[in-house]
Design a protein around this motif. Structure first.
Motif, PDB file in Angstrom:
ATOM      1  N   UNK A 143       0.826  -1.204   0.000  1.00  0.00           N
ATOM      2  CA  UNK A 143       0.000   0.000   0.000  1.00  0.00           C
ATOM      3  C   UNK A 143       0.864   1.261   0.000  1.00  0.00           C
ATOM      4  N   UNK A 144       1.964   1.244   0.746  1.00  0.00           N
ATOM      5  CA  UNK A 144       2.825   2.440   0.849  1.00  0.00           C
ATOM      6  C   UNK A 144       3.515   2.767  -0.470  1.00  0.00           C
ATOM      7  N   UNK A 158       5.515   1.689   8.668  1.00  0.00           N
ATOM      8  CA  UNK A 158       5.242   0.399   8.028  1.00  0.00           C
ATOM      9  C   UNK A 158       6.524  -0.425   7.926  1.00  0.00           C
ATOM     10  N   UNK A 159       7.650   0.250   7.673  1.00  0.00           N
ATOM     11  CA  UNK A 159       8.925  -0.471   7.657  1.00  0.00           C
ATOM     12  C   UNK A 159       9.214  -1.062   9.027  1.00  0.00           C
ATOM     13  N   UNK A 160       8.862  -0.345  10.081  1.00  0.00           N
ATOM     14  CA  UNK A 160       9.059  -0.857  11.438  1.00  0.00           C
ATOM     15  C   UNK A 160       8.244  -2.124  11.670  1.00  0.00           C
ATOM     16  N   UNK A 161       7.051  -2.200  11.074  1.00  0.00           N
ATOM     17  CA  UNK A 161       6.217  -3.392  11.238  1.00  0.00           C
ATOM     18  C   UNK A 161       6.863  -4.633  10.639  1.00  0.00           C
ATOM     19  N   UNK A 162       7.783  -4.444   9.691  1.00  0.00           N
ATOM     20  CA  UNK A 162       8.515  -5.586   9.134  1.00  0.00           C
ATOM     21  C   UNK A 162       9.345  -6.273  10.209  1.00  0.00           C
ATOM     22  N   UNK A 225       5.663  -6.891  -1.765  1.00  0.00           N
ATOM     23  CA  UNK A 225       5.014  -7.406  -0.565  1.00  0.00           C
ATOM     24  C   UNK A 225       3.947  -8.442  -0.858  1.00  0.00           C
ATOM     25  N   UNK A 226       3.185  -8.241  -1.927  1.00  0.00           N
ATOM     26  CA  UNK A 226       2.027  -9.087  -2.184  1.00  0.00           C
ATOM     27  C   UNK A 226       2.387 -10.507  -2.582  1.00  0.00           C
TER      28      UNK A 226
END
Length: 475
Positions: A143-144, A158-162, A225-226
């Motif tokens: 999404x980003x 969002x990178x942190x969520x990785x 990502x997908x």
């Protein structure tokens, strides 16, 4: 309902006593609801040969697959950032290195609570949950990067969520150590870790191809990502049906507090920052280093797509890890770790000395030497942990004897905690190299700092080895 595990499989039905518990020999296993196995003792040769080995191998296979995907997700941003300028994003050098390093910072921190999840919920149960969490950063990345106007703050979050992917390693390794006897831990933990580490290599190989194939002038960055979402679903389903929980792995926090009080834990945390920290840190920054130092070699045409050779670093490092563990099983972890730090220091120094030659193939070759040494050092250093904690419990030969159940639980907790500290190298190395780039205009200064660090760690490891020899044991 409970059942005994026969030689033919883990679900053979057995008669139960009036209390509802199966009457079984001391070496037999009992399966409880929720795929909990009671009576597990990997050190029992009869149980291991008749039942344990097959169960352990099945759990190891699915653990490797789930951890592999964790590493994939963990490393996605280090690959994507190289393509952000072409997709319309305009970030500074400092911002770029933050996108590379923040997943490692979060992943390393998550390894602390993840270490406690296996004792709390069970290895199978937590593998299901931790795999499911990978869906969030995978879809979030897509999404980003689909919108070049996405604010940097959102990208960084969002990178942190990785970091969810980085946390998986601690719980996976703590879980697998319960499944294998002491004499096989080096190889088993090495395979488990190598399977995960390969995720970094596969991601660095596959993502540049997928986002550019048939794209012409437009990058298909959301696919980075997908494409992993279906595989994550497979990992969730596989863990549900094929993995097991062990009742003797359901420790309380005492084991972790005992590990934290042990000086051996802090010693191994320092050494593991040097080995695994180097592997994950350089894996994350390698695509950026190549793009900056040798932009003409950053991507190679592959039909209608492009290929980056950055994946070779993570690949050779991952493949070297189980062999480092196997060599440590034979010769002792400290011996192999000493050799690894020597080669890592020489490899980094060779990169510095040959950078002025502007030769990509020399640069690549010496970095691959560094990756191989760090990978072998990962396996060897990790093998030292159960040995040191077995010795601490009073075992005469911690290299081949696991110690009592309390020692095994403390060692399992230590494996997760040490892995957390080691993962901080994935944050430190990009930050140090980014600082070197912004302050000196190049990466030579940062690499020389690492050479000095490897020299210090080498001296510490020699001290550990000498201590073991004075006691007449291999560490």
């Amino acid at each position: 309902m409970t059942s005994t595990v026969s030689e033919s499989g883990p679900a053979s039905t057995a008669s139960s006593t009036a209390a509802g518990t199966a009457t079984v020999p001391s070496s037999a296993l009992t399966v409880l609801p929720g795929r909990w196995i009671e009576g597990w003792n990997a050190e029992d040769p009869v149980q291991w040969e008749q039942q344990g080995a097959a169960i352990a191998q099945r759990n190891l296979r699915w653990s490797i697959f789930a951890e592999f995907l964790g590493f994939v997700v963990w490393q996605l941003w280090s690959i994507v950032v190289v393509s952000l300028p072409a997709a319309g994003f305009a970030f500074s050098t400092s911002q770029t290195f933050w996108l590379i390093s923040i997943p490692s910072l979060v992943g390393a921190t998550l390894r602390f609570p993840y270490t406690f999840m296996v004792p709390r919920f069970g290895g199978r149960n937590w593998t299901i949950v931790s795999a499911a969490l990978l869906l969030i950063p995978s879809i979030g990345l897509a999404m980003c990067v689909a919108n070049p106007h996405t604010p940097f703050g959102v990208m960084l979050f969002v990178a942190a969520l990785a970091g969810f992917g980085g946390g998986n390693f601690a719980s996976s390794m703590a879980n697998i150590t319960f499944f294998y006897p002491q004499r096989k831990k080096g190889w088993a933990l090495g395979l488990n870790a190598a399977g995960g580490n390969l995720g970094a290599a596969v991601a660095q190989f596959a993502v540049p191809i997928v986002i550019t194939i048939g794209a012409a002038a437009t990058l298909q960055l959301p696919l980075a990502g997908l494409i992993w979402v279906p595989l994550i679903v497979v990992a969730i389903v596989g863990a549900w049906y094929r993995m097991d929980n062990l009742t003797n792995a359901r420790a309380d926090l005492k084991a972790s507090f005992a590990a934290l009080r042990a000086p051996e834990l802090w010693l191994m945390a320092l050494l593991y920052i040097g080995t695994f920290g180097s592997f994950i840190g350089f894996s994350g920054v390698f695509p950026k280093l190549i793009a900056d130092q040798f932009p003409g070699f950053s991507h190679f045409p592959l039909g209608t797509a492009t290929l980056s050779l950055a994946f070779l670093g993570a690949l050779v490092g991952s493949l070297a890890r189980p062999f480092g563990g196997r060599l440590a099983d034979r010769f002792g972890g400290s011996t192999i770790t000493i050799a690894s730090f020597v080669v890592m220091g020489l490899g980094a120094l060779a990169v510095v000395l040959t950078l002025p030659l502007d030769n990509f193939w020399l640069f690549l070759s010496f970095f691959l030497v560094l990756f191989i040494a760090s990978g072998a050092g990962n396996g060897a250093t990790y093998r030292m942990i159960p040995t040191l904690f077995a010795l601490r419990s009073g075992a005469e030969d911690g290299h081949s004897t696991a110690g009592d159940v309390s020692a095994q639980r403390t060692a399992a907790a230590a494996l997760g905690i040490v892995s957390a500290f080691g993962a901080y190298g994935g944050f430190v190395i990009p930050q140090v190299l980014g600082l070197s780039k912004t302050s000196t205009g190049g990466y030579e200064a940062g690499l020389l700092w690492f050479v000095a660090a490897y020299a210090v760690l080498l001296v510490i490891t020699v001290g550990v080895a000498l201590r073991g020899r004075r006691r007449g044991v291999r560490i």
